[in-house]
Scaffold this motif. Structure first.
Motif, PDB file in Angstrom:
ATOM      1  N   TYR A 418      -5.695   5.256  -4.472  1.00 15.46           N
ATOM      2  CA  TYR A 418      -4.882   5.907  -3.470  1.00 15.46           C
ATOM      3  C   TYR A 418      -4.209   7.107  -4.097  1.00 15.46           C
ATOM      4  CZ  TYR A 418      -5.476   1.542  -0.843  1.00 15.46           C
ATOM      5  OH  TYR A 418      -6.206   0.612  -0.307  1.00 15.46           O
ATOM      6  N   ILE A 419      -4.270   8.178  -3.156  1.00 14.58           N
ATOM      7  CA  ILE A 419      -3.558   9.377  -3.520  1.00 14.58           C
ATOM      8  C   ILE A 419      -2.702   9.910  -2.078  1.00 14.58           C
ATOM      9  CG2 ILE A 419      -4.096  11.990  -3.969  1.00 14.58           C
ATOM     10  CD1 ILE A 419      -6.889  10.796  -5.521  1.00 14.58           C
ATOM     11  N   GLY A 420      -1.583  10.421  -2.677  1.00 17.53           N
ATOM     12  CA  GLY A 420      -0.797  10.915  -1.696  1.00 17.53           C
ATOM     13  C   GLY A 420       0.594  10.258  -1.533  1.00 17.53           C
ATOM     14  N   PRO A 421       1.654  10.881  -0.829  1.00 15.81           N
ATOM     15  CA  PRO A 421       2.823  10.514  -0.721  1.00 15.81           C
ATOM     16  C   PRO A 421       3.153   9.374   0.362  1.00 15.81           C
ATOM     17  CG  PRO A 421       2.640  12.576   0.604  1.00 15.81           C
ATOM     18  CD  PRO A 421       1.486  12.491  -0.062  1.00 15.81           C
ATOM     19  N   ASP A 422       2.173   9.221   1.114  1.00 12.09           N
ATOM     20  CA  ASP A 422       2.356   8.099   2.193  1.00 12.09           C
ATOM     21  C   ASP A 422       1.587   6.819   1.682  1.00 12.09           C
ATOM     22  OD1 ASP A 422       3.617   9.568   3.698  1.00 12.09           O
ATOM     23  OD2 ASP A 422       2.017  10.732   4.811  1.00 12.09           O
ATOM     24  N   ALA A 423       0.976   6.821   0.553  1.00 12.50           N
ATOM     25  CA  ALA A 423       0.271   5.599   0.111  1.00 12.50           C
ATOM     26  C   ALA A 423       1.121   4.552   0.056  1.00 12.50           C
ATOM     27  CB  ALA A 423      -0.658   5.894  -1.032  1.00 12.50           C
TER      28      ALA A 423
END
Length: 715
Positions: A418-423
């Motif tokens: 998972y990649i990203g600030p909302d994971a």
């Protein structure tokens, strides 16, 4: 050149020409192993997507998507001025193709851009959604894949209509060519009813594996009922089977059905017979658009997609509990839509409870339900869940948000991807969580203890192989990390030879306790040690690369039932079939090889190497073309390609290899062994590794392929 004759040579590169497989249907089609060759990817040498997406301005992207939702375009106007319903359908129909049996389908590759998905009857007008998204894709470029954008669009649509979503992770890499390996069914026509030619059903109504949808060209069930005949109880059974094969339980099924129909509408206010060709069959001037209506208006309130016409709820651009309020508090009767499709409408409903027209907000129409919606009311188990959701809207919202996240992320793989600030940070059981393993132990000491343990080379190699072979690149499940081969149900699978497995694991568990290494690392190190010993016996000194850090999963981290689909029912690399199958052994080998991410050459290497090491299931000698078993020699290929021997069939999947001059039996073999010498492409690889000057190359290439598989699940 004859006057007037076209100078272009037709046939070889056009749809009118016969393919090799059409000319020679008995040949083994290896395209499944090479369909995403690097030559099709224009970004291979320039962009590492999983690295560059980390620089994506997610906040800006989110704002742009929110703005898009209400930026209605005249060429394809938004229902009620909001594209949310369309974008949710886009995401749903991309992710909803996922199936647990082989992990194929889903949203993780962006394959909805290509045939057959871009032209499925159930995907009518989703080409318009992708065109609406194009300005955003253009703006963010290489930092945002189509796969991520398609999955994200529906999530933001829900957020824009009031749902508190569970989160979102980036990291889906685009493919650049259709996925021809996915088997969608054997029907010869779209939306063919069950019982026809190539039907996917047998018995009472047993759906063939690995299929999940009920018809060719549908994402899940027929909205009008089984074979287009309304009967909610029968439809409920189709819904249950289909959603189970999408990895969903009953509660998730009701939540997704209701949540998907809380917003948006169906489109059937027109004549479907007036629609032009699908995108893949459209004329060039239509720019890849499909299903155009060039004789009537065909957009806005006059759009035809499913053929059913109407919204499910009173407020179709708002996340609320209106779906259950209408479904459970009204009686419903069958009606026909303007396009002639069966749909359910309320017998008596207040005018203010009707949804307004998508363009004229002063006009109201009846809400509708599909046969699948009615199944949520009449099926006893679905009804209980629906009642609970109706009484507890907050609980419904939470269950739906989690189910939607699962739907859109099931094929992305474990949380480590998972990649990203909302994971989300929460570990979810369906993610097959694995704890981090130690890296500070003495690797050579572990290897020395394995070598001194008394285990045989084939035992060490076989257990490592059995642990890693469950990996499938389709949804990134399985593999050696986690050492789930020691947990239920894996430890009891017939293909893992439980008695021998238990013996080896008892040794490895002691070594892990003594050294601080994980059992998963010990298993892989054991395989490496066995290969090094086999190579040394063949006269080649080589060190198999190894990286520490695999963890050991526990029973509490393992949804045992979900692992049933990973059970090996065949293994051409160990020359084993659990039973006699309709599909040939070599075709099963190709399917497994593709799931493991192997090329045809890598598959050939592994089969040849595993044979001479002596890793066959049950210790059989089929395909062990060597007098020096246990040594990693190229003997398999040397003897396979030697015209000194002839092949004589003695059973369905068994051959005698005999000396041509003496007619004396030398070896036995299966179809998997012999196809490497009979198929023209595979024989080219076999001949390469049979050459006198390639003995060391064979070992080197085998080791590289082995390491690739052992590390396939390291993210």
């Amino acid at each position: 050149m004859t006057k007037g004759k076209c100078p272009v040579i037709h046939g070889g590169a056009t749809e009118s020409g016969m393919s090799n497989m059409e000319w020679w249907p008995k040949a083994l089609n290896l395209d499944i192993l090479h369909q995403h060759d690097s030559k099709t990817n224009p970004l291979t040498n320039d962009v590492n997507y999983r690295e560059i997406v980390k620089t994506l301005d997610v906040s800006s992207l989110k704002n742009d998507l929110h703005a898009l939702m209400t930026d209605s375009q005249a060429w394809w106007p938004a229902d009620w001025g909001h594209y949310g319903g369309l974008m949710i359908r886009l995401t749903w129909h991309a992710a909803g193709t996922y199936r647990v049996a082989d992990g194929r389908g889903g949203a993780s590759t962006g394959n909805q851009r290509f045939a057959p998905l871009n032209s499925w009857p159930d995907n009518v007008n989703l080409d318009k959604a992708r065109r609406l998204l194009w300005p955003i894709k253009k703006k963010y470029g290489n930092k945002l894949s189509w796969a991520d954008l398609i999955a994200y669009a529906g999530t933001i649509a829900y957020e824009s209509m009031g749902l508190k979503t569970f989160g979102f992770a980036f990291g889906r890499e685009d493919i650049w060519h259709p996925e021809k390996d996915i088997y969608w069914g054997s029907e010869k026509e779209w939306l063919a009813p069950s019982g026809g030619e190539g039907s996917r059903y047998s018995g009472e109504r047993d759906l063939d594996n690995p299929l999940a949808a009920v018809m060719m060209g549908l994402i899940y069930v027929n909205p009008e009922g089984v074979d287009g005949k309304p009967d909610p109880l029968k439809t409920a059974q189709d819904v249950r089977v289909t959603f189970e094969r999408m990895a969903m339980n009953d509660e998730e099924t009701v939540a997704l059905t209701a949540g998907g129909h809380t917003v948006g509408k169906c489109h059937g206010n027109g004549d479907a017979n007036l629609l032009e060709a699908d995108p893949e069959g459209a004329e060039i001037e239509d720019q890849g658009f499909g299903w155009l209506n060039k004789t009537k208006r065909g957009i806005g309130r006059n759009t035809v997609s499913s053929g059913i016409e109407g919204a499910w709820t009173t407020h179709p651009t708002k996340w609320d509990n209106g779906y259950f309020q209408l479904l459970l508090n009204h009686e419903w009767q069958l009606q026909k839509s303007p396009a002639g499709a069966w749909q359910w409408e309320p017998i008596d409903i207040k005018e203010e409870d009707k949804p307004v027209d998508v363009e004229d907000l002063t006009t109201r129409y009846n809400p509708i339900m599909t046969d699948a919606d009615m199944a949520m009311k009449v099926d006893p188990e679905y009804r209980k869940i629906s009642e609970r959701f109706y009484q507890d809207p907050a609980y419904f919202s939470e269950v739906f948000a989690r189910a939607w996240f699962k739907l859109t992320h099931r094929d992305l793989g474990p949380k480590a991807r998972y990649i990203g600030p909302d994971a989300p940070q929460e570990d979810l059981i369906w993610q097959d969580p694995v704890p981090a393993g130690a890296t500070d132990y003495d690797i050579q000491s572990v290897k020395d203890k394995i070598i001194a343990s008394g285990l045989s080379t084939n035992e060490m190699v076989t257990i490592a192989w059995d642990s890693a072979r469950t990996f499938r690149g389709s949804d990134k499940r399985g593999g050696a990390n986690g050492a789930r081969i020691r947990l239920a149900p894996n430890k009891d699978w017939q293909g893992n030879e439980p008695e021998r497995l238990a013996k080896v694991l008892s040794v490895y568990e002691d070594i892990a306790n003594q050294t601080g290494a994980s059992i998963a690392d010990v298993i892989v190190l054991g395989g490496n040690a066995g290969i090094e010993a086999a190579a040394k016996k063949a006269g080649v000194d080589i060190v198999v690369p190894f990286s520490a850090g695999r963890g050991d999963a526990t029973d509490a981290m393992t949804d045992a039932a979900s692992f049933d689909v990973l059970e090996p029912l065949h293994d051409g690399f160990r020359n084993w079939l659990k039973k006699d199958y309709v599909v040939s052994a070599e075709e099963l080998l190709l399917d497994r090889s593709q799931l493991m991410g192997l090329t045809a050459c890598e598959m050939t290497l592994l089969v040849g190497g595993m044979r001479v090491i002596g890793t066959n299931y049950g210790g059989t000698k089929h395909g062990v073309f060597t007098d020096n078993e246990g040594a990693l020699t190229n003997d398999f290929f040397v003897n396979l390609t030697d015209m000194k021997y002839s092949w004589k069939p003695v059973a369905k999947n068994l051959y005698d290899i005999v000396d041509r001059q003496t007619d004396q039996l030398k070896w036995t073999a299966t179809r998997v062994d012999l196809v490497l010498g009979s198929n023209s492409i595979l024989r080219a690889y076999a001949e390469l590794y049979a050459q006198d000057d390639n003995k060391e190359k064979f070992v080197t290439d085998f080791v590289a392929t082995w390491v690739k598989l052992m590390n396939a699940d390291r993210f």
